[in-house]
Design an enzyme around this catalytic site. Structure first.
Site, PDB file in Angstrom:
ATOM      1  N   ASN A   1       0.853  -1.190   0.000  1.00  0.00           N
ATOM      2  CA  ASN A   1       0.000   0.000   0.000  1.00  0.00           C
ATOM      3  C   ASN A   1       0.885   1.235   0.000  1.00  0.00           C
ATOM      4  OD1 ASN A   1      -1.535   2.326   1.158  1.00  0.00           O
ATOM      5  ND2 ASN A   1      -3.193   0.828   1.233  1.00  0.00           N
TER       6      ASN A   1
ATOM      7  N   THR B   1      -5.209  -0.520  -2.353  1.00  0.00           N
ATOM      8  CA  THR B   1      -5.644   0.788  -1.877  1.00  0.00           C
ATOM      9  C   THR B   1      -6.833   0.577  -0.952  1.00  0.00           C
ATOM     10  OG1 THR B   1      -6.341   3.029  -2.444  1.00  0.00           O
ATOM     11  CG2 THR B   1      -7.055   1.272  -3.946  1.00  0.00           C
ATOM     12  N   GLU B   2      -6.838   1.335   0.161  1.00  0.00           N
ATOM     13  CA  GLU B   2      -7.755   0.992   1.248  1.00  0.00           C
ATOM     14  C   GLU B   2      -9.216   1.270   0.927  1.00  0.00           C
ATOM     15  OE1 GLU B   2      -5.135   3.001   1.396  1.00  0.00           O
ATOM     16  OE2 GLU B   2      -5.518   4.820   2.555  1.00  0.00           O
ATOM     17  N   ASN B   3      -9.497   2.018  -0.130  1.00  0.00           N
ATOM     18  CA  ASN B   3     -10.904   2.214  -0.485  1.00  0.00           C
ATOM     19  C   ASN B   3     -11.489   1.014  -1.224  1.00  0.00           C
ATOM     20  OD1 ASN B   3      -9.144   3.074  -2.588  1.00  0.00           O
ATOM     21  ND2 ASN B   3     -10.880   3.989  -3.648  1.00  0.00           N
TER      22      ASN B   3
ATOM     23  N   SER C   1     -11.211  -4.607   3.198  1.00  0.00           N
ATOM     24  CA  SER C   1      -9.964  -3.922   2.879  1.00  0.00           C
ATOM     25  C   SER C   1      -9.061  -3.813   4.113  1.00  0.00           C
ATOM     26  CB  SER C   1     -10.266  -2.531   2.326  1.00  0.00           C
ATOM     27  OG  SER C   1      -9.109  -1.969   1.756  1.00  0.00           O
TER      28      SER C   1
END
Lengths: 231, 217
Positions: free
Chosen positions: B23, B46-48, B88
Site C-alpha cells: 500500500n 488501496t484501502e478504499n 480492505s
C-alpha cells in the site's frame, strides 16, 4: 412465490428522516456517494443531524450541501481534509467531529449491522484515538472496546438494483455501502439502473434485498457523479 | 521534482520485492510506482477497496467509480479485485499487507510515527493511516530529512500526536536511508554529494554510523 416491490419516489424515501436523526451515507469521495438522496434531504431540510460517512466530500458536493445548509450537528468520519468548510466549521465549534480510524469505522458499522454491541481491538493503542475508551484484556493482550454504530437511516448508492432491493455496486464505489446497508433501521438505496427481480444473477448480489426498505430509481445522473477534473 | 528526491523515490522503489502486497500512501510514496517496471510482479492495494491497482488514467479515460484512496483515477489489471472497506482493512490488520510506504511529519528513534495532526493547525483526520502504520508487516517512511524551516524530522521523541507507536522500520529521505532498530537510528546509505557530518547535523537524534564507506544513492 413473489418478492415485494420496494420502488419508491425520491421525496417519499427521504421524508421519514426527522430532526436529530442519525444518517449513514455511503461513499468514499465521489464513488458511492448518494448525491441525489443527499440533495433531496437538503431540500426537505431536517436539522441537527448526525452524519456517519467516510469523508465530507469536497466543497459544493454531497455532504458539503448539508453543512452549508446548517443541518449537521455532528460528523462521524475518518478524514475531512478535502472539505475546507468542514474543517472551518469544526475549528469554529459549529459542528462536532468524531474521527475514527478508517477500518474501525467500517468495523463499527459492520458490528452494528451484525447485531453486535461492539468489539475489542488494539488499533490506536498508544495514540490519542484510544483516549477515553474502555481498556480490555483478552487472551493476555490489551485492547480497547469499540462500540458498534447504527443509524436511523442509511442512504446508499448502487449501480444496479432490482425492485426487491438486491443491490450491486460498481468498482471502488462499493466501499462502505454493503456495511451501512446492514446497519440502519431504514435503508434507502438509489440506483442507476433498476430491474425486475431476476434481473440480477443471485451470485452477483452484493447486498441482499431483505436489508433494503426502499429503492429509488435515478434518472440521468447529475454532474456530481461524474469524473472530477483536477488541475 | 528535484533530482535528489527523484533518486530517493527510485531508491525506495527497490524496497519492493517481487510478489509483495503493498500500500502506497498519498504524496511522495505514490510516485514510487513510476520506478517499477511494467512487468514487475507486485500487488498494489488501496484501502478504499481495490487490490491490483493498474496505471493512473487521464481525465478523458477515467472511470468515475474507480479511484485510489488519494482520489487519483486508476485502472484495473488482469487479476484485480474490488471489496468493501471492512474487507480492505481485514487485509491490513490480519498481516496480509507486506509493506506500506507513508509520509511523515516526525519519526522517533523508537519508530514512533506522527503524520496526521498538527494541533491547532492541521487536523483532517487520519483516514486509513493508523491501521496501515500499526499493522503492515513492514513500514517505511518517505520524507524530507528536515521540514521547510530546516528543523529535523528524525527525532529522539515525537512532539506531535502519534499515528502509531514503534511502527517504522526504515526511513528514506532526501539525505539518507536510515533504519530504526533497537530504539536507535542507524545510517545505512547516503545521498550523492553529502557527508556523514551533513546527515548527522540534520538529524534530531543520535545516529549510529557504521565503519567504512556507505553506499550512495
Amino acid at each position: 412465490m413473489k418478492l415485494a416491490d420496494k420502488s419508491c419516489a425520491l421525496e417519499e424515501a427521504v421524508s421519514r428522516i426527522g430532526v436529530g436523526a442519525t444518517v449513514m451515507l455511503s461513499g468514499f469521495g465521489v464513488p458511492g456517494t448518494p448525491f441525489a438522496l443527499i440533495r433531496e434531504l437538503v431540500r426537505q431540510g431536517p436539522k441537527n443531524l448526525t452524519i456517519i460517512k467516510n469523508d465530507a466530500n469536497e466543497k459544493g458536493m454531497g455532504v458539503d450541501h448539508l453543512l452549508a445548509a446548517g443541518m449537521v450537528k455532528k460528523l462521524i468520519v475518518t478524514h475531512i481534509g478535502l472539505n475546507a468548510r468542514a474543517m472551518a466549521m469544526m475549528n469554529a465549534g459549529d459542528i462536532e467531529v468524531e474521527f475514527c480510524a478508517q477500518g474501525m469505522l467500517a468495523e463499527r458499522v459492520r458490528a452494528g449491522g451484525a447485531g453486535l454491541m461492539g468489539f475489542v481491538t488494539d488499533i490506536g493503542l498508544g495514540t490519542e484515538l484510544a483516549e477515553g475508551k474502555t481498556r480490555v484484556e483478552l487472551g493476555g493482550r490489551e485492547g480497547v472496546l469499540e462500540s458498534a454504530l447504527r443509524a436511523d437511516v442509511a442512504l446508499i448508492h448502487a449501480a444496479r438494483a432490482d425492485t426487491f432491493g438486491n443491490l450491486c455496486y460498481a468498482a471502488a464505489a462499493r466501499n462502505f455501502s454493503p456495511l451501512m446497508a446492514m446497519a440502519a433501521d431504514r435503508v434507502v438505496a438509489e440506483a442507476e439502473v433498476v430491474v425486475a427481480p431476476g434481473g440480477i444473477v443471485p451470485e452477483e448480489v452484493h447486498t441482499p434485498g431483505p436489508f433494503v426498505d426502499h429503492v429509488v430509481p435515478l434518472g440521468a445522473l447529475g454532474e456530481e457523479y461524474g469524473v472530477v477534473r483536477r488541475a | 521534482m528535484s533530482d535528489v528526491r527523484d533518486r530517493m523515490v527510485a531508491r525506495a522503489a527497490r524496497e519492493i520485492a517481487r510478489g509483495m502486497v503493498v500500500n502506497l500512501g498519498i504524496g511522495l510514496p505514490t510516485r514510487v510506482i513510476d520506478h517499477l517496471a511494467a512487468d514487475f510482479p507486485v500487488c498494489l492495494h488501496t484501502e478504499n477497496g481495490l487490490s491490483g491497482i493498474g496505471p493512473t488514467l487521464p481525465y478523458e479515460q477515467a472511470d468515475r467509480n474507480l479511484i485510489d484512496a488519494g482520489g487519483a483515477y486508476v485502472s484495473t489489471i488482469p487479476g484485480s479485485a474490488f471489496f468493501d472497506s471492512a474487507v480492505s482493512f481485514a487485509l491490513v490488520r490480519s498481516g496480509r499487507l507486506d509493506l506500506t510506504m507513508l509520509g511523515a511529519f516526525e519519526v522517533a528513534q523508537n519508530g514512533d510515527l506522527a503524520n496526521w495532526k498538527i494541533p491547532g493547525k492541521f487536523s483532517p483526520g487520519a483516514g486509513g493511516g493508523i491501521e496501515l502504520a500499526q499493522k503492515a508487516r513492514r513500514v517505511v517512511v518517505l520524507t524530507t530529512h528536515v521540514d521547510r524551516k530546516g528543523n529535523p524530522k528524525l527525532l529522539e521523541q515525537c512532539s506531535l500526536p502519534l499515528t502509531a507507536t514503534a511502527c517504522v522500520n526504515r526511513v528514506f529521505t532526501d539525505m539518507a536511508v536510515v533504519d530504526v532498530a533497537e530504539g536507535r537510528f542507524h545510517l545505512r546509505e547516503i545521498a550523492e554529494g553529502l557527508s556523514v557530518a551533513d546527515v548527522v547535523k540534520a538529524t534530531g537524534a543520535g545516529l549510529i554510523v557504521p565503519e567504512g564507506e556507505l553506499p550512495r544513492f
